[in-house]
Design an enzyme around this catalytic site. Structure first.
Site, short mmCIF file in Angstrom:
data_model
loop_
_atom_site.label_atom_id
_atom_site.label_comp_id
_atom_site.label_asym_id
_atom_site.label_seq_id
_atom_site.Cartn_x
_atom_site.Cartn_y
_atom_site.Cartn_z
N ASP A 7 68.06 75.21 -48.05
CA ASP A 7 68.19 76.64 -47.77
C ASP A 7 69.43 76.83 -46.88
O ASP A 7 70.23 75.90 -46.70
CB ASP A 7 66.89 77.22 -47.17
CG ASP A 7 66.62 76.76 -45.74
OD1 ASP A 7 67.43 76.01 -45.17
OD2 ASP A 7 65.58 77.18 -45.19
N CYS A 64 65.68 71.81 -45.29
CA CYS A 64 65.57 73.15 -44.71
C CYS A 64 65.61 72.97 -43.20
O CYS A 64 66.06 71.92 -42.72
CB CYS A 64 64.32 73.89 -45.21
SG CYS A 64 62.73 73.22 -44.68
N THR A 66 63.23 72.58 -40.87
CA THR A 66 62.34 71.50 -40.42
C THR A 66 62.10 70.44 -41.49
O THR A 66 61.56 69.38 -41.17
CB THR A 66 60.96 72.08 -40.05
OG1 THR A 66 60.43 72.73 -41.22
CG2 THR A 66 61.06 73.06 -38.90
N HIS A 97 55.79 51.88 -50.45
CA HIS A 97 54.33 51.97 -50.64
C HIS A 97 53.89 53.19 -51.44
O HIS A 97 52.89 53.12 -52.15
CB HIS A 97 53.63 51.99 -49.28
CG HIS A 97 53.66 50.67 -48.57
ND1 HIS A 97 52.96 50.42 -47.42
CD2 HIS A 97 54.33 49.52 -48.87
CE1 HIS A 97 53.18 49.16 -47.02
NE2 HIS A 97 54.03 48.61 -47.88
N HIS A 132 49.57 49.29 -54.25
CA HIS A 132 50.13 50.62 -53.99
C HIS A 132 50.13 51.48 -55.25
O HIS A 132 49.99 52.69 -55.19
CB HIS A 132 51.54 50.49 -53.42
CG HIS A 132 51.58 49.67 -52.17
ND1 HIS A 132 50.92 50.05 -51.02
CD2 HIS A 132 52.17 48.48 -51.90
CE1 HIS A 132 51.11 49.13 -50.08
NE2 HIS A 132 51.86 48.16 -50.59
C1 RB5 Z 1 64.35 79.18 -41.88
O1 RB5 Z 1 64.48 79.92 -40.71
C2 RB5 Z 1 63.28 78.13 -41.70
O2 RB5 Z 1 62.02 78.73 -41.58
C3 RB5 Z 1 63.30 77.15 -42.84
O3 RB5 Z 1 64.55 76.57 -42.94
C4 RB5 Z 1 62.33 75.99 -42.74
O4 RB5 Z 1 62.44 75.35 -41.51
C5 RB5 Z 1 60.94 76.25 -43.10
O5 RB5 Z 1 60.10 75.33 -43.15
#
Ligand code: RB5
Length: 148
Positions: A7, A64, A66, A97, A132
């Site tokens: 993203d 993204c 996180t 695994h 596995h």
């Molecule tokens: C975008 O602000 C953020 O929410 C997205 O990149 C991601 O971290 C969502 O899981």
């Protein structure tokens, strides 16, 4: 062929991952986004994950903020085995695994050098099969709605 997607938070890291793939001699296909404009990670995660389960790509690296949102989205595509990683050990073992076929990382969580190290360990590890494989077969059965 590696599917790449991110993203708006992951553009720079995705470009760094491309450099790593170039250095490893691995081909990739970029499923977007290609802009800093705010966008929805599910769209791009879905497109790259679908390319993997359809056989157009062997695996995917998704980014993204996180790594979680794009990972959850990709995991809804049947046939994916998604690993959201911020350490090298988990990334490598997820291949050895769990035969993970989608790696996700958080551009707001891991630095560029660590992310590249994580990706390299994941890309170069080999699935060990054996016991596995049985466990992966069980996961596939869950996906088909079967009881274990
Ligand atoms: C975008 O602000 C953020 O929410 C997205 O990149 C991601 O971290 C969502 O899981």
């Amino acid at each position: 062929m590696i599917a790449l997607a991110c993203d708006h938070t992951g553009l720079e890291l995705k470009e760094e991952i491309k450099k790593l793939l170039d250095s490893l001699g691995l081909e990739y296909r970029d499923f977007g986004t290609d802009s800093h404009a705010s966008c929805d990670y599910a769209v791009y995660g879905y497109r790259a994950a679908k390319a993997v389960v359809d056989g157009l790509c062997d695996r995917a690296i998704l980014i993204c903020g996180t790594g979680v949102g794009i990972g959850i989205a990709a995991s809804k595509v049947k046939g994916t085995r998604v690993c959201t990683c911020s350490d090298v050990y988990t990334a490598e073992l997820s291949k050895r695994h769990n035969n993970s076929n989608v790696l996700t990382m958080g551009a707001r969580v891991v630095g560029v050098d660590l992310a590249k190290m994580i990706a390299e360990h994941w890309l170069t590890a080999t699935f060990e099969g054996g016991r596995h494989q049985r466990r992966i077969d069980q996961i596939a059965a869950i996906e088909r709605g079967e009881a274990l």
